[in-house]
Write a protein that holds these residues in place. Structure first.
Motif, mmCIF file in Angstrom:
data_model
loop_
_atom_site.group_PDB
_atom_site.id
_atom_site.type_symbol
_atom_site.label_atom_id
_atom_site.label_comp_id
_atom_site.label_asym_id
_atom_site.label_seq_id
_atom_site.Cartn_x
_atom_site.Cartn_y
_atom_site.Cartn_z
ATOM 1 N N GLY A 248 -0.281 32.817 25.846
ATOM 2 C CA GLY A 248 0.671 33.429 25.267
ATOM 3 C C GLY A 248 1.647 33.925 26.332
ATOM 4 O O GLY A 248 2.981 34.457 26.171
ATOM 5 N N LEU A 249 1.507 33.713 27.378
ATOM 6 C CA LEU A 249 2.502 34.138 28.619
ATOM 7 C C LEU A 249 3.601 33.303 28.773
ATOM 8 O O LEU A 249 3.862 32.158 28.620
ATOM 9 C CB LEU A 249 1.641 34.155 30.070
ATOM 10 N N THR A 250 4.883 33.935 29.071
ATOM 11 C CA THR A 250 5.979 33.030 29.458
ATOM 12 C C THR A 250 5.627 33.066 31.115
ATOM 13 O O THR A 250 4.876 33.791 31.600
ATOM 14 C CB THR A 250 7.220 33.665 29.254
ATOM 15 N N VAL A 251 6.646 32.241 31.859
ATOM 16 C CA VAL A 251 6.323 31.851 33.171
ATOM 17 C C VAL A 251 7.570 32.000 33.969
ATOM 18 O O VAL A 251 8.766 31.651 33.370
ATOM 19 C CB VAL A 251 5.924 30.456 33.130
ATOM 20 N N VAL A 252 7.510 32.503 35.137
ATOM 21 C CA VAL A 252 8.576 32.040 36.035
ATOM 22 C C VAL A 252 8.168 31.605 37.173
ATOM 23 O O VAL A 252 7.173 31.878 37.923
ATOM 24 C CB VAL A 252 9.209 33.590 36.426
ATOM 25 N N ALA A 253 8.534 30.404 37.491
ATOM 26 C CA ALA A 253 8.045 29.457 38.504
ATOM 27 C C ALA A 253 8.903 28.678 39.399
ATOM 28 O O ALA A 253 10.208 28.410 38.921
ATOM 29 C CB ALA A 253 7.174 28.415 37.785
ATOM 30 N N VAL B 281 5.700 21.002 32.609
ATOM 31 C CA VAL B 281 5.295 22.028 31.626
ATOM 32 C C VAL B 281 6.456 23.147 31.363
ATOM 33 O O VAL B 281 6.362 23.333 29.955
ATOM 34 C CB VAL B 281 4.136 22.842 32.259
ATOM 35 N N ILE B 282 7.206 23.430 32.020
ATOM 36 C CA ILE B 282 8.025 24.465 31.751
ATOM 37 C C ILE B 282 9.766 23.814 31.619
ATOM 38 O O ILE B 282 9.940 22.929 32.900
ATOM 39 C CB ILE B 282 8.073 25.637 32.954
ATOM 40 N N GLU B 283 10.195 23.875 30.334
ATOM 41 C CA GLU B 283 11.583 23.813 30.425
ATOM 42 C C GLU B 283 12.548 25.201 30.625
ATOM 43 O O GLU B 283 12.392 26.183 29.775
ATOM 44 C CB GLU B 283 12.040 23.121 28.868
ATOM 45 N N ASP B 284 13.409 25.019 31.856
ATOM 46 C CA ASP B 284 14.041 26.323 32.102
ATOM 47 C C ASP B 284 14.933 26.750 30.848
ATOM 48 O O ASP B 284 15.535 26.172 30.074
ATOM 49 C CB ASP B 284 15.111 25.645 33.266
ATOM 50 N N CYS B 285 14.623 28.061 30.594
ATOM 51 C CA CYS B 285 15.405 28.926 29.710
ATOM 52 C C CYS B 285 14.606 28.734 28.430
ATOM 53 O O CYS B 285 15.341 29.197 27.339
ATOM 54 C CB CYS B 285 16.890 28.673 29.836
ATOM 55 N N VAL B 286 13.799 27.831 28.096
ATOM 56 C CA VAL B 286 13.120 27.623 26.723
ATOM 57 C C VAL B 286 11.760 28.380 26.616
ATOM 58 O O VAL B 286 11.633 29.072 25.818
ATOM 59 C CB VAL B 286 13.316 26.129 26.537
ATOM 60 N N ASN B 287 11.049 27.797 27.472
ATOM 61 C CA ASN B 287 9.588 28.343 27.679
ATOM 62 C C ASN B 287 9.452 29.200 28.905
ATOM 63 O O ASN B 287 8.093 29.379 29.110
ATOM 64 C CB ASN B 287 8.496 27.328 27.208
ATOM 65 N N ALA C 190 11.519 40.871 23.676
ATOM 66 C CA ALA C 190 11.405 39.904 22.273
ATOM 67 C C ALA C 190 11.761 38.472 23.100
ATOM 68 O O ALA C 190 11.211 37.479 22.448
ATOM 69 C CB ALA C 190 12.712 40.207 21.385
ATOM 70 N N LEU C 191 12.417 38.379 24.075
ATOM 71 C CA LEU C 191 12.637 37.162 24.625
ATOM 72 C C LEU C 191 11.146 36.430 25.171
ATOM 73 O O LEU C 191 10.885 35.331 25.181
ATOM 74 C CB LEU C 191 13.677 37.092 25.788
ATOM 75 N N ARG C 192 10.414 37.564 25.831
ATOM 76 C CA ARG C 192 9.068 37.331 26.440
ATOM 77 C C ARG C 192 8.334 36.607 25.029
ATOM 78 O O ARG C 192 7.474 35.734 25.439
ATOM 79 C CB ARG C 192 8.329 38.515 26.974
ATOM 80 N N ARG D 95 6.428 29.759 22.281
ATOM 81 C CA ARG D 95 6.570 28.448 22.484
ATOM 82 C C ARG D 95 5.561 27.782 23.336
ATOM 83 O O ARG D 95 5.218 26.718 23.228
ATOM 84 C CB ARG D 95 7.869 28.304 23.156
ATOM 85 N N ASN D 96 5.140 28.661 24.350
ATOM 86 C CA ASN D 96 3.983 28.162 25.209
ATOM 87 C C ASN D 96 2.708 28.012 24.728
ATOM 88 O O ASN D 96 1.920 27.222 24.958
ATOM 89 C CB ASN D 96 4.027 29.395 26.400
ATOM 90 N N ILE D 97 2.225 28.839 23.596
ATOM 91 C CA ILE D 97 1.023 28.493 22.847
ATOM 92 C C ILE D 97 1.015 27.291 22.328
ATOM 93 O O ILE D 97 0.103 26.444 22.305
ATOM 94 C CB ILE D 97 0.951 29.695 21.873
#
Length: 219
Positions: A142-147, A156-162, A186-188, A194-196
């Motif tokens: 359930g983590l969000t990501v900065v990569a 894996v990650i769509e910018d500004c989506v997950n 709330a955004l996190r 979404r990541n789950i």
């Protein structure tokens, strides 16, 4: 004798499979708080985690470059660094010399899933990756990501989506994304949910199912 042509076909599946029985989200906020207490963290801490070997291509340097300024803006900042490697002792000494006592070096640990569950954001500033299994394991909790915006991460990650993607040497972009997530719990949560769902695509169960389909077509 005429040589028979070998007709081959390439099949694609979504990775080798993540064990979702090990990497799963906390069922309730109270469970996350209990995990934090178990490992010595506060409910108020804003916790970043990076699970990576300490080698040059993992680009720990960028993270260490932004941390002093980030700590000034986020007093309750904590950073968990899981992994070992040739640069581990260098960064441990660097942290001591620069009084970065908010950084926790776990070394090799079997508690990665727990550390992901109790954290707020996964950071991955790597220069180069294949399919980043450490990222997929983390988002399954359930983590969000900065990569960094590189091959593998953007699969894996769509910018500004997950999560948020930034250029691999963009300190300002890296810091800005983290501050945005810090200020918007709330955004996190939204990105984490979404990541789950995203992680299920890469599950061990799904990978085995895809392999079974492939074998059934060629046997």
């Amino acid at each position: 004798m005429k040589k028979q042509k070998n007709h081959s076909k390439i099949y694609k599946i979504d990775g080798v499979g993540v064990n979702l029985e090990r990497f799963y989200p906390c069922k309730a906020f109270e469970e996350k708080i209990a995990l934090r207490e178990k490992y010595g963290f506060s409910s108020y801490d804003f916790i970043l985690i990076y699970t990576a070997e300490f080698i040059p291509r993992k680009n720990h340097k960028l993270l260490f470059d932004i941390l002093p300024n980030l700590k000034q803006k986020i007093p309750e900042l904590k950073v968990i660094l899981c992994g070992k490697g040739e640069l581990l002792e260098f960064y441990k000494e660097f942290a001591v010399q620069n009084k970065m006592d908010y950084i926790i070096f776990t070394g090799y640990t079997k508690d990665v899933a727990d550390f992901c569950r109790l954290s707020d954001v996964l950071v991955m500033p790597s220069f180069q990756e294949g399919l980043p299994m450490a990222m997929i394991e983390a988002i399954a909790t359930g983590l969000t990501v900065v990569a960094s915006n590189i091959r593998g991460h953007c699969d894996v990650i769509e910018d500004c989506v997950n999560g948020f993607l930034f250029a691999a040497e963009d300190k300002q972009g890296f810091e800005k994304a983290l501050l945005t997530l810090y200020k918007n719990p709330a955004l996190r949560t939204e990105m984490g949910n979404r990541n789950i769902e995203r992680a299920k695509t890469f599950s061990l169960e799904n990978s085995l199912s895809e392999m079974q389909k492939i074998y059934s077509t060629i046997m």
